[in-house]
Design a protein around this motif. Structure first.
Motif, PDB file in Angstrom:
ATOM      1  N   PRO A 184       0.805  -1.232   0.000  1.00 23.14           N
ATOM      2  CA  PRO A 184       0.000   0.000   0.000  1.00 23.14           C
ATOM      3  C   PRO A 184       0.831   1.272   0.000  1.00 23.14           C
ATOM      4  N   ASP A 185       1.924   1.320   0.798  1.00 26.26           N
ATOM      5  CA  ASP A 185       2.734   2.535   0.871  1.00 26.26           C
ATOM      6  C   ASP A 185       3.322   2.885  -0.487  1.00 26.26           C
ATOM      7  N   ALA A 186       3.757   1.860  -1.235  1.00 26.66           N
ATOM      8  CA  ALA A 186       4.345   2.110  -2.553  1.00 26.66           C
ATOM      9  C   ALA A 186       3.301   2.664  -3.524  1.00 26.66           C
ATOM     10  N   VAL A 187       2.075   2.181  -3.421  1.00 31.27           N
ATOM     11  CA  VAL A 187       1.010   2.663  -4.304  1.00 31.27           C
ATOM     12  C   VAL A 187       0.686   4.126  -3.977  1.00 31.27           C
ATOM     13  N   ILE A 188       0.585   4.432  -2.691  1.00 31.80           N
ATOM     14  CA  ILE A 188       0.317   5.818  -2.288  1.00 31.80           C
ATOM     15  C   ILE A 188       1.421   6.744  -2.791  1.00 31.80           C
ATOM     16  N   GLU A 189       2.647   6.301  -2.661  1.00 25.58           N
ATOM     17  CA  GLU A 189       3.775   7.109  -3.125  1.00 25.58           C
ATOM     18  C   GLU A 189       3.731   7.281  -4.641  1.00 25.58           C
ATOM     19  N   ALA A 190       3.383   6.212  -5.376  1.00 23.00           N
ATOM     20  CA  ALA A 190       3.360   6.282  -6.834  1.00 23.00           C
ATOM     21  C   ALA A 190       2.348   7.296  -7.336  1.00 23.00           C
ATOM     22  N   PHE A 191       1.257   7.481  -6.596  1.00 19.92           N
ATOM     23  CA  PHE A 191       0.213   8.414  -7.028  1.00 19.92           C
ATOM     24  C   PHE A 191       0.360   9.792  -6.373  1.00 19.92           C
ATOM     25  N   ALA A 192       1.503  10.002  -5.709  1.00 18.25           N
ATOM     26  CA  ALA A 192       1.790  11.323  -5.129  1.00 18.25           C
ATOM     27  C   ALA A 192       0.651  11.798  -4.241  1.00 18.25           C
ATOM     28  N   THR A 193       0.172  10.907  -3.425  1.00 12.62           N
ATOM     29  CA  THR A 193      -0.902  11.261  -2.500  1.00 12.62           C
ATOM     30  C   THR A 193      -0.424  10.984  -1.076  1.00 12.62           C
ATOM     31  N   ARG A 194      -1.303  11.152  -0.098  1.00 10.98           N
ATOM     32  CA  ARG A 194      -0.984  10.902   1.305  1.00 10.98           C
ATOM     33  C   ARG A 194      -2.100  10.082   1.922  1.00 10.98           C
ATOM     34  N   ALA A 195      -1.857   9.560   3.121  1.00  9.55           N
ATOM     35  CA  ALA A 195      -2.859   8.745   3.790  1.00  9.55           C
ATOM     36  C   ALA A 195      -4.110   9.544   4.115  1.00  9.55           C
ATOM     37  N   ASP A 196      -3.975  10.879   4.274  1.00 12.70           N
ATOM     38  CA  ASP A 196      -5.154  11.701   4.557  1.00 12.70           C
ATOM     39  C   ASP A 196      -5.734  12.314   3.295  1.00 12.70           C
ATOM     40  N   GLY A 197      -5.303  11.807   2.131  1.00 17.29           N
ATOM     41  CA  GLY A 197      -5.939  12.191   0.879  1.00 17.29           C
ATOM     42  C   GLY A 197      -5.226  13.278   0.109  1.00 17.29           C
ATOM     43  N   LEU A 198      -5.721  13.529  -1.084  1.00 18.19           N
ATOM     44  CA  LEU A 198      -5.183  14.572  -1.954  1.00 18.19           C
ATOM     45  C   LEU A 198      -5.585  15.956  -1.458  1.00 18.19           C
ATOM     46  N   ASP A 199      -4.796  16.911  -1.842  1.00 19.52           N
ATOM     47  CA  ASP A 199      -5.205  18.293  -1.652  1.00 19.52           C
ATOM     48  C   ASP A 199      -6.359  18.582  -2.617  1.00 19.52           C
ATOM     49  N   PRO A 200      -7.424  19.273  -2.173  1.00 21.56           N
ATOM     50  CA  PRO A 200      -8.557  19.527  -3.069  1.00 21.56           C
ATOM     51  C   PRO A 200      -8.163  20.199  -4.377  1.00 21.56           C
ATOM     52  N   ALA A 201      -7.190  21.117  -4.323  1.00 21.50           N
ATOM     53  CA  ALA A 201      -6.765  21.777  -5.565  1.00 21.50           C
ATOM     54  C   ALA A 201      -6.096  20.791  -6.508  1.00 21.50           C
ATOM     55  N   GLU A 202      -5.299  19.870  -5.953  1.00 18.79           N
ATOM     56  CA  GLU A 202      -4.653  18.853  -6.773  1.00 18.79           C
ATOM     57  C   GLU A 202      -5.690  17.921  -7.387  1.00 18.79           C
TER      58      GLU A 202
END
Length: 907
Positions: A24-42
């Protein structure tokens, strides 16, 4: 794996990216996101870059162009030519019937194409309308179309998955993936990665768009949206599949082209010969030739074929098969391979406890479904460990079995419902047991721990813990096993062998254990259960049993030369065991989807003939299997209920969707829908389809020779300079009075006794078989001989030309009536009580024809219209005698053909 930059929108990775194999950590990193979600602007930037999370709409053809396209076939040109010929002679009824048949065919085709478009719409509608996402550390409810790759999505029981998600966190998570995999039981999901080459049904770390969360909770990162999801790939497959032209339409199209040129050439030759060599005036010759063309062209045939198909639709509907496209009726009758899913079609879709195993022995349980009807078959009428297992199965259980309207149904999980029924068969009364053993606490089933535990207080205040779960998990937690009223050491090798044997029979195995609890125990904990004093009671093998009627139906298929292939998303062991019980083949061969991936299309063509069971299949696998079978010359019927089945349903010659549990996408892609989801209904529909084709052959076998006899009489008269035995207007009268009566009744014929004992016909078999060509020639010659014999007889008797022609017209009609009785049974003799009596439709048509001929012969106004004259009773008997002689000759010919060339009648 490279890290994507947070300041740049991330492209939606290709669908074949093995996200299920990444942590899971690698997938989150690959999509340039965080555990608390994307920034709304992004998220907004990615939405603008990636597009909405929805399936693209296919290009639409203008409705008018789509409707006009239905007329682009040689068959339609042939029909319109016949209509013009009929209208030129003022034969308005025939012309109207032809135009009506053309319009009916065009409307049916237009509607069917619209349904194909709606199949894609139905898939697009399966994406969830709203979803919960984490953005900027806060939970937001958003339109599912706004989800982008990298979004963190939260799901709970009952939610529809809005995109393809790599699970980050799961608790007690079960997903219903039947629309994608066809597997009937909800699948355990967890965070742990799985091998990159795992088939779709084994990707336990993924949730797929359009599936349902059955139980538990999940947090996942969106790895694919819109067209890049699994369901999007299926939509793309569906849009690329071109619907096939049915064998019947191909044959009629070919027949129409040949017959059109034949009729035009014959008319031109006769016209030229009559004018140049026989001295006919060009107007008179044109009148004769047009009448000849109308007599030769079976203009009523398309209408009769349409009516025959419509009657087949009605009969299939009475046998729980709803046909959505007329030609599919006949195509089903030509089916040589039926590809069927397993759950609910070949099986009951009702889990049943079949085998109870304790340390002391094995007990088989009879009965099926959720009704508590059945007996325990074992050497011992009572066994302590088995009885304690029944109690555990009843109490460690959240399902309930109830009787409603005479049907037993499960409220809750089907497997737990089967355990409740097992306890009832073991003599436990549900309400009494629950009153005696009140539940205090429980540990719900959790995919991480793979067991469920409940704490109960029973008679005398005793407290006891009951556990059920995966065999290897439960047995591993037990310190001993119950045997003959005592406790003994667990023999792991013995239990492993027993569990493997049950699994080889297609059973899903659960293990049961119990242990005492202290009187003051109020709460259960995982540690207390895992490290407690558990005693193994035994295992239960559960199975979704085959439908009894499916066993009989498959036997009927095999006797009819139809192969049955099981294509399922279930495990190969389960599928193979069910195939053996169904006797799909003498020794069913089973392969998994990964083995299909390993072979080329050419190699697959050789494989599909040997294999009877295809397990763990994907939509691409199903599509390749159907195409491989078609490449081998088979006419394929494909059953299915899920979105994953839609491309193969559309590719198959006949797609058969399930009416009860089928998705709208499957139903829209199919030509036929089973109301009862029962394989036996498919076989019944095959029988009706064969009957429809038999009746179409009978219509052709009756129409062409009768028209051929009329035509040949005129041609020979012109060729040899003889007087015409019938006038053009009399030819039209015969066509009118017989084609709308006798030509139609064959559409109502029932199945011949041998219809399901014949092999399916070949895909390339012409509609005019060798036998029918022979029949056209033979009967045309016999009709011609009868006509000239009667005409010559009447003239020699001095009856005059009007009476002679009247006798000829009546002779033609009588011969057509007797030939009708002969052709009603192409494969058996017509000299039987059933054959002689006729159906109500046959008798009604004959009565109408006789009444019309009496008016033609004896009504004065008909004499002035058609140039007819009255004839004597003795001459009428002669005409009937000619009809009887014709039938005797043709029945003798049929008997000789059955004895000397039996394959000719079947061809």
């Amino acid at each position: 794996m490279q890290k994507a930059r947070a300041d740049r929108p991330v492209r939606n990775p290709p669908l074949d990216s093995a996200w299920h194999a990444e942590p899971p950590d690698a997938v989150i990193e690959a999509f340039a996101t965080r555990a608390d979600g994307l920034d709304p602007a992004e998220a907004s930037r990615r939405l603008a870059s990636q597009g909405a999370n929805e399936l693209p709409a296919p290009p639409r053809v203008h409705p008018l162009l789509r409707f006009l396209g239905q007329f682009n076939s040689s068959l339609i040109y042939f029909l319109l030519l016949a209509s013009v010929a009929a209208a030129m002679l003022g034969h308005i009824i025939d012309a109207t019937v032809i135009v009506a048949a053309v319009l009916i065919n065009a409307i049916v085709g237009y509607v069917q194409e619209g349904r194909a478009e709606r199949a894609l719409d139905a898939i697009r509608d399966m994406i969830a309308p709203h979803a919960i996402v984490l953005r900027g550390g806060e939970r937001h409810s958003v339109d599912a179309r706004e989800i982008v790759p990298g979004d963190i999505v939260a799901l709970e029981a009952g939610d529809k998955v809005p995109a393809d998600l790599r699970i980050v966190r799961a608790r007690g998570l079960l997903a219903d993936e039947a629309i994608l995999t066809g597997e009937s039981v909800a699948v355990e999901k967890r965070e742990r990665r799985v091998p990159a080459d795992a088939p779709l049904g084994d990707r336990f770390s993924m949730l797929y768009s359009g599936t349902l969360v059955a139980t538990g909770q999940a947090i996942g990162v969106a790895v694919a949206t819109g067209a890049q999801t699994e369901i999007g790939r299926i939509s793309a497959l569906l849009s690329r599949v071109s619907p096939l032209t049915t064998p019947l339409l191909k044959q009629i199209d070919h027949f129409g082209r040949l017959f059109t040129w034949f009729a035009i050439s014959m008319a031109a030759i006769v016209y030229a010969f009559a004018v140049l060599f026989r001295g006919y005036a060009w107007v008179d010759a044109l009148l004769v030739v047009v009448a000849l063309a109308v007599g030769a062209i079976p203009e009523g045939l398309p209408a009769v074929i349409t009516i025959t198909l419509a009657i087949g639709v009605q009969r299939m509907a009475a046998r729980n098969a709803v046909v959505r496209r007329l030609p599919a009726v006949e195509t089903l009758g030509a089916t040589s391979v039926i590809c069927s899913d397993k759950t609910g079609t070949l099986t009951r879709n009702e889990m049943t406890a079949r085998r109870v195993t304790t340390a002391s022995g094995e007990t088989l349980v009879t009965g099926s479904g959720y009704a508590p009807d059945g007996v325990l078959e074992s050497g011992s009428p009572s066994e302590e460990a088995r009885d304690r297992l029944f109690l555990a199965a009843h109490l460690c259980n959240d399902a309930e079995v109830v009787e409603r309207d005479g049907q037993w149904r499960v409220v809750g999980d089907p497997m737990e419902g089967a355990l409740a029924t097992l306890a009832a068969k073991g003599g436990l009364h549900a309400e009494t047991i629950r009153e005696q053993w009140s539940r205090i606490d429980e540990i719900p089933f959790d995919a991480r721990h793979r067991f469920m535990a409940t704490l109960h207080e029973g008679p005398g205040g005793q407290r006891r813990v009951f556990v059920k779960g995966a065999p290897e998990r439960v047995i591993g937690m037990c310190r001993a096993q119950a045997q003959d009223g005592s406790e003994t050491a667990i023999d792991m090798d013995d239990w492993s062998a027993r569990i493997a044997h049950a699994a080889s029979q297609g059973e899903r195995v659960l293990a049961f254990a119990e242990m005492p609890a202290r009187p003051d125990t109020e709460r259960l904990s995982f540690d207390a259960v895992q490290n407690g004093d558990l005693v193994l009671l035994g295992t239960v093998g559960l199975i979704d049993p085959p439908r009894e009627e499916a066993v009989e139906a498959i036997a009927a298929c095999r006797s009819a030369g139809i192969a049955v292939k099981m294509i399922t998303g279930d495990h190969v062991g389960t599928a193979a065991a069910i195939a053996r019980q169904l006797a799909i083949a003498d020794d069913p061969v089973a392969v998994e989807g990964r083995e299909i991936d390993a072979v080329s299309d050419d190699e697959l063509r050789g494989l599909v003939g040997r294999v009877s069971v295809f397990a763990r299949t994907t939509p691409e696998h199903k599509l390749r299997i159907v195409r491989a079978l078609q490449a081998e010359g088979h006419i394929v019927a494909m059953t299915g209920d899920g979105v994953n089945d839609a491309p193969a349903l559309k590719q198959a010659d006949v797609g058969v969707a399930m009416g009860r549990k089928g998705t709208e996408a499957a139903k829209e892609a199919a030509e036929m829908v089973l109301v009862d989801d029962n394989f036996a209904s498919i076989v019944a529909a095959v029988q009706e389809g064969r009957t429809v084709y038999d009746n179409i052959r009978k219509v052709i076998a009756w129409t062409l020779p009768t028209n051929g006899g009329e035509t040949l009489c005129v041609i020979l008269a012109i060729a040899f300079g003889l007087a015409l035995p019938m006038t053009p207007v009399q030819i039209l009268w015969v066509n009118l009075v017989t084609e709308v009566t006798l030509g139609l009744v064959l559409a109502f014929e029932r199945s011949e006794p041998s219809v399901m004992r014949r092999p399916p016909r070949r895909r390339d078999e012409p509609i005019l078989s060798r036998f029918l060509v022979w029949r056209v020639v033979l009967v045309s010659l016999l009709f011609t001989a009868g006509v000239f014999f009667v005409y010559e007889y009447a003239m020699r008797q001095g009856l005059g030309e009007a009476a002679a022609r009247t006798m000829v017209v009546n002779t033609l009609v009588v011969m057509e009536i007797f030939y009708l009785f002969n052709v009603r049974y192409l494969h058996t003799t017509s000299f039987s009580l059933i054959g002689a009596m006729g159906t109500p439709a046959v008798l009604g048509a004959i009565a109408a024809v006789v009444a019309a001929q009496l008016a033609f012969t004896y009504a004065p106004f008909m004499h002035s219209l058609f140039g007819s004259a009255p004839i004597s009773f003795a001459d009428g008997l002669l005409i009937v005698g000619i009809g009887v002689a014709l039938m005797v000759v043709l029945e003798a010919e049929k008997a000789a053909m059955r004895r000397l060339m039996p394959s000719a009648l079947a061809a």
